[in-house]
Enzyme design. Structure first.
Site, PDB file in Angstrom:
ATOM      1  N   ARG A 142      33.400  46.101  37.079  1.00 17.55           N
ATOM      2  CA  ARG A 142      33.272  46.666  38.412  1.00 17.55           C
ATOM      3  C   ARG A 142      34.527  46.377  39.252  1.00 17.55           C
ATOM      4  O   ARG A 142      34.961  47.195  40.053  1.00 17.55           O
ATOM      5  CB  ARG A 142      32.035  46.018  39.063  1.00 17.55           C
ATOM      6  CG  ARG A 142      31.779  46.377  40.482  1.00 17.55           C
ATOM      7  CD  ARG A 142      31.113  47.722  40.602  1.00 17.55           C
ATOM      8  NE  ARG A 142      30.911  48.097  41.988  1.00 17.55           N
ATOM      9  CZ  ARG A 142      30.775  49.352  42.395  1.00 17.55           C
ATOM     10  NH1 ARG A 142      30.803  50.335  41.532  1.00 17.55           N
ATOM     11  NH2 ARG A 142      30.601  49.619  43.650  1.00 17.55           N
ATOM     12  N   ARG A 202      30.343  38.426  29.996  1.00 18.38           N
ATOM     13  CA  ARG A 202      31.234  38.938  31.046  1.00 18.38           C
ATOM     14  C   ARG A 202      31.331  37.941  32.193  1.00 18.38           C
ATOM     15  O   ARG A 202      32.313  37.959  32.939  1.00 18.38           O
ATOM     16  CB  ARG A 202      30.693  40.265  31.613  1.00 18.38           C
ATOM     17  CG  ARG A 202      31.036  41.470  30.764  1.00 18.38           C
ATOM     18  CD  ARG A 202      30.646  42.746  31.481  1.00 18.38           C
ATOM     19  NE  ARG A 202      30.943  42.611  32.895  1.00 18.38           N
ATOM     20  CZ  ARG A 202      30.266  43.201  33.874  1.00 18.38           C
ATOM     21  NH1 ARG A 202      29.266  43.979  33.589  1.00 18.38           N
ATOM     22  NH2 ARG A 202      30.599  43.010  35.129  1.00 18.38           N
ATOM     23  N   LYS A 255      33.648  33.695  39.021  1.00 21.10           N
ATOM     24  CA  LYS A 255      34.130  34.979  38.507  1.00 21.10           C
ATOM     25  C   LYS A 255      34.453  35.941  39.650  1.00 21.10           C
ATOM     26  O   LYS A 255      35.512  36.556  39.679  1.00 21.10           O
ATOM     27  CB  LYS A 255      33.059  35.597  37.595  1.00 21.10           C
ATOM     28  CG  LYS A 255      33.305  37.053  37.255  1.00 21.10           C
ATOM     29  CD  LYS A 255      32.196  37.638  36.408  1.00 21.10           C
ATOM     30  CE  LYS A 255      31.072  38.283  37.167  1.00 21.10           C
ATOM     31  NZ  LYS A 255      31.312  39.636  37.670  1.00 21.10           N
ATOM     32  N   ASN A 256      33.528  36.054  40.603  1.00 21.76           N
ATOM     33  CA  ASN A 256      33.699  37.085  41.638  1.00 21.76           C
ATOM     34  C   ASN A 256      34.747  36.723  42.683  1.00 21.76           C
ATOM     35  O   ASN A 256      35.092  37.552  43.527  1.00 21.76           O
ATOM     36  CB  ASN A 256      32.356  37.393  42.316  1.00 21.76           C
ATOM     37  CG  ASN A 256      31.443  38.197  41.394  1.00 21.76           C
ATOM     38  OD1 ASN A 256      31.883  38.688  40.350  1.00 21.76           O
ATOM     39  ND2 ASN A 256      30.177  38.317  41.755  1.00 21.76           N
ATOM     40  N   ASP A 270      22.336  38.365  42.906  1.00 26.91           N
ATOM     41  CA  ASP A 270      22.724  37.958  41.550  1.00 26.91           C
ATOM     42  C   ASP A 270      21.854  36.820  41.005  1.00 26.91           C
ATOM     43  O   ASP A 270      22.032  36.399  39.861  1.00 26.91           O
ATOM     44  CB  ASP A 270      24.209  37.544  41.515  1.00 26.91           C
ATOM     45  CG  ASP A 270      25.137  38.753  41.530  1.00 26.91           C
ATOM     46  OD1 ASP A 270      24.645  39.898  41.566  1.00 26.91           O
ATOM     47  OD2 ASP A 270      26.375  38.550  41.501  1.00 26.91           O
ATOM     48  N   ASP A 316      32.019  54.571  49.138  1.00 26.63           N
ATOM     49  CA  ASP A 316      32.359  55.186  50.430  1.00 26.63           C
ATOM     50  C   ASP A 316      32.952  54.190  51.430  1.00 26.63           C
ATOM     51  O   ASP A 316      33.817  54.547  52.226  1.00 26.63           O
ATOM     52  CB  ASP A 316      31.131  55.903  51.025  1.00 26.63           C
ATOM     53  CG  ASP A 316      29.886  55.031  51.014  1.00 26.63           C
ATOM     54  OD1 ASP A 316      29.686  54.287  50.045  1.00 26.63           O
ATOM     55  OD2 ASP A 316      29.120  55.087  51.989  1.00 26.63           O
ATOM     56  N   CYS A 364      27.913  46.539  35.664  1.00 26.84           N
ATOM     57  CA  CYS A 364      26.484  46.605  35.405  1.00 26.84           C
ATOM     58  C   CYS A 364      25.857  47.800  36.089  1.00 26.84           C
ATOM     59  O   CYS A 364      26.174  48.111  37.235  1.00 26.84           O
ATOM     60  CB  CYS A 364      25.814  45.328  35.904  1.00 26.84           C
ATOM     61  SG  CYS A 364      26.276  43.883  34.959  1.00 26.84           S
ATOM     62  N   ILE A 395      19.345  44.778  47.982  1.00 24.82           N
ATOM     63  CA  ILE A 395      20.770  45.144  47.893  1.00 24.82           C
ATOM     64  C   ILE A 395      20.987  46.317  46.934  1.00 24.82           C
ATOM     65  O   ILE A 395      21.672  47.275  47.262  1.00 24.82           O
ATOM     66  CB  ILE A 395      21.629  43.939  47.417  1.00 24.82           C
ATOM     67  CG1 ILE A 395      21.295  42.681  48.210  1.00 24.82           C
ATOM     68  CG2 ILE A 395      23.117  44.290  47.463  1.00 24.82           C
ATOM     69  CD1 ILE A 395      21.809  42.618  49.621  1.00 24.82           C
ATOM     70  N   ARG A 431      26.150  52.460  43.017  1.00 22.99           N
ATOM     71  CA  ARG A 431      27.108  51.531  43.619  1.00 22.99           C
ATOM     72  C   ARG A 431      28.255  52.363  44.168  1.00 22.99           C
ATOM     73  O   ARG A 431      29.250  52.610  43.503  1.00 22.99           O
ATOM     74  CB  ARG A 431      27.579  50.503  42.596  1.00 22.99           C
ATOM     75  CG  ARG A 431      26.428  49.677  42.038  1.00 22.99           C
ATOM     76  CD  ARG A 431      26.867  48.700  40.970  1.00 22.99           C
ATOM     77  NE  ARG A 431      27.396  47.467  41.506  1.00 22.99           N
ATOM     78  CZ  ARG A 431      27.772  46.424  40.749  1.00 22.99           C
ATOM     79  NH1 ARG A 431      27.663  46.485  39.450  1.00 22.99           N
ATOM     80  NH2 ARG A 431      28.256  45.338  41.302  1.00 22.99           N
TER      81      ARG A 431
END
Ligand code: UD1
Length: 422
Positions: free
Chosen positions: A93, A401, A22-23, A308, A125, A117, A330, A122
């Site tokens: 996201r 998702r 997915k990512n 994750d 910057d 999420c 994280i 998050r």
């Protein structure tokens, strides 16, 4: 509303095909904006996040055709607007990748602030800093990220990242591919999906080197071609099924994976008492007959243990013999599932939102729970599969998702899980 109704207690056994990542698929879908020519993408997982990305590409004016569930033919040459308007985009996201891709190709973008999420602050910057270093102006309004590179010529530069960010590293890559000159990202994220995006872009004529190290160099090119590309397998989906073998004392082979991407997960599984076998494109996890062993885990950027996978390993350690600690380094709000897990009898306390102390119990008891986010939701499903008795889990739209056919794949391994409308 849909729920998963689960009856626990079965040891999960068999083989499972892992879907595309997915990512990786999300930024690659956005990256199709960088070329006028047609792209065919294979191994795209059909999950809610990718469906929303596709919907958004279409709303911008692209043509997208599903050749089958996981293969898409995309042509973005007719894009004629730079403002992303899709009410669904707020759910994910990865919407921020439209900012990098539209800036790179059309020098301007207006993109709704990302949702996704709620796992902690998050920030954006690093994205902002990268776009500005390339010469764009960036405004974050109450609702949108507004990026404008039309006033001055964008040009390559050296960018020092203050923290390791997957999203910002990829976004700067997207913005820099068609920007004249050399862009160097120092302190880049090294995750497999960063490398996958670079491989996709290089395959259609881009010039990116060093992806997978902490210094990525991008030499701007004038245009990109079309082509066909297959997305890498999903590290986290594979890791989730590997953890299912441990938690249910089962025996699962995850197929169509890249075992090196799974090393930090395999090594923790060995520490807690599982046997691991692997070949070129599969990993087999055999859970122990008796209790899992305690251990310590700290989430870190790749190649460290992935954030994750933090909820899934915490669920496993909740059944281990002795006290384990899990440090989340994280995100600052990634233990929201803990109260749900306590309903099952898990003995877990969280200190300062960063460290969980888990005193393992012999078994979980089925309970009704709400999935608070994508990975935590998957972890609760694993807990329910190992529990005595039945559990209902709602909020499963989060899980969908990111996991393609999650319930179906679990059933193929022998799980008693039904998706039901209530
Ligand atoms: C991506 C993944 C997510 C994964 C995470 C870390 C997607 C769509 N999501 O999220 O599944 O958990 O990587 O592997 O790919 N940060 C800032 N400012 C920024 C950017 C990030 O402070 O501009 C902080 C974040 O708040 C977080 C840390 O840096 O604490 C890492 O975030 P990042 O790697 O950017 O994660 P995402 O891209 O959001």
């Amino acid at each position: 509303m849909n729920i998963y109704r689960i009856r626990g207690g079965e040891a999960l056994k068999g083989e499972v095909d892992i879907s595309g990542a997915k990512n990786a698929a999300l930024p690659i879908l956005a990256a199709t904006i960088l070329t006028d020519e047609t792209i065919t993408l294979e191994n795209v997982p059909k999950v809610n996040d990718t469906v929303i990305m596709v919907e958004t590409l279409e709303k911008l004016g692209s043509s997208v055709e599903y050749l089958d569930d996981n293969t898409l033919r995309i042509n973005t040459s007719a894009i004629d607007k730079y403002e992303v308007k899709n009410p669904n985009i707020k759910k994910i996201r990865a919407s921020y990748y439209f900012a990098g891709a539209l800036l790179g190709r059309y020098r301007q973008a207006v993109v709704p602030l990302p949702g996704g999420c709620n796992i902690g602050g998050r920030g954006l910057d690093m994205h902002e800093k990268g776009f500005e270093a390339l010469g764009a102006s960036v405004k974050i309004t109450a609702s949108d990220i507004v990026v404008d590179g039309t006033e001055a010529e964008l040009s390559g530069t050296r960018i020092y990242m203050d923290k390791v960010s997957v999203g910002a590293t990829i976004n700067i890559m997207l913005a820099a591919v068609l920007t004249p000159g050399k862009t160097i990202i120092e302190g880049a994220a090294k995750e497999p999906h960063v490398v996958d995006v670079a491989n996709f872009i290089n395959g259609i004529g881009g010039h990116i080197s060093g992806a997978g190290t902490d210094r990525i160099r991008i030499t701007g090119v004038q245009s990109l071609r079309g082509g066909t590309y297959a997305v890498i397998p999903d590290q986290i989906e594979a890791g989730t099924f590997m953890m299912a073998a441990a938690i249910t004392h089962g025996d699962i082979t995850v197929k169509n994976v890249i075992p090196t991407h799974l090393e930090s997960i395999s090594s923790k599984l060995k520490e807690i008492g599982c046997k691991i076998q692997e070949s070129d494109d599969w990993v087999r996890v055999i859970g122990p007959a008796g209790r899992l062993k305690r251990t310590q885990v700290k989430t870190l950027p790749y190649p460290g243990f992935p954030t994750d996978m933090q909820p899934q390993i915490s669920v496993a350690l909740g059944l281990a013999d002795g006290i384990s600690t899990v440090v989340e380094s994280i995100f600052d709000n990634r233990f929201m599932y803990v109260n749900e897990l306590k309903k099952m009898g898990c003995n877990i306390t969280v200190d300062e939102s960063t460290t969980a102390y888990i005193d393992g119990v012999e078994y979980y008891q089925g309970a009704n729970m709400t999935s608070p986010d994508l990975r935590a939701g998957a972890a609760l499903v694993l807990a329910a599969l190992a529990a005595k008795g039945g559990s209902d889990i709602d909020g499963i739209e989060y899980i969908e998702r990111g996991y393609e056919n999650f319930d179906k794949k679990l059933r193929q391994l022998g799980a008693d899980i039904q998706k039901m409308e209530v």
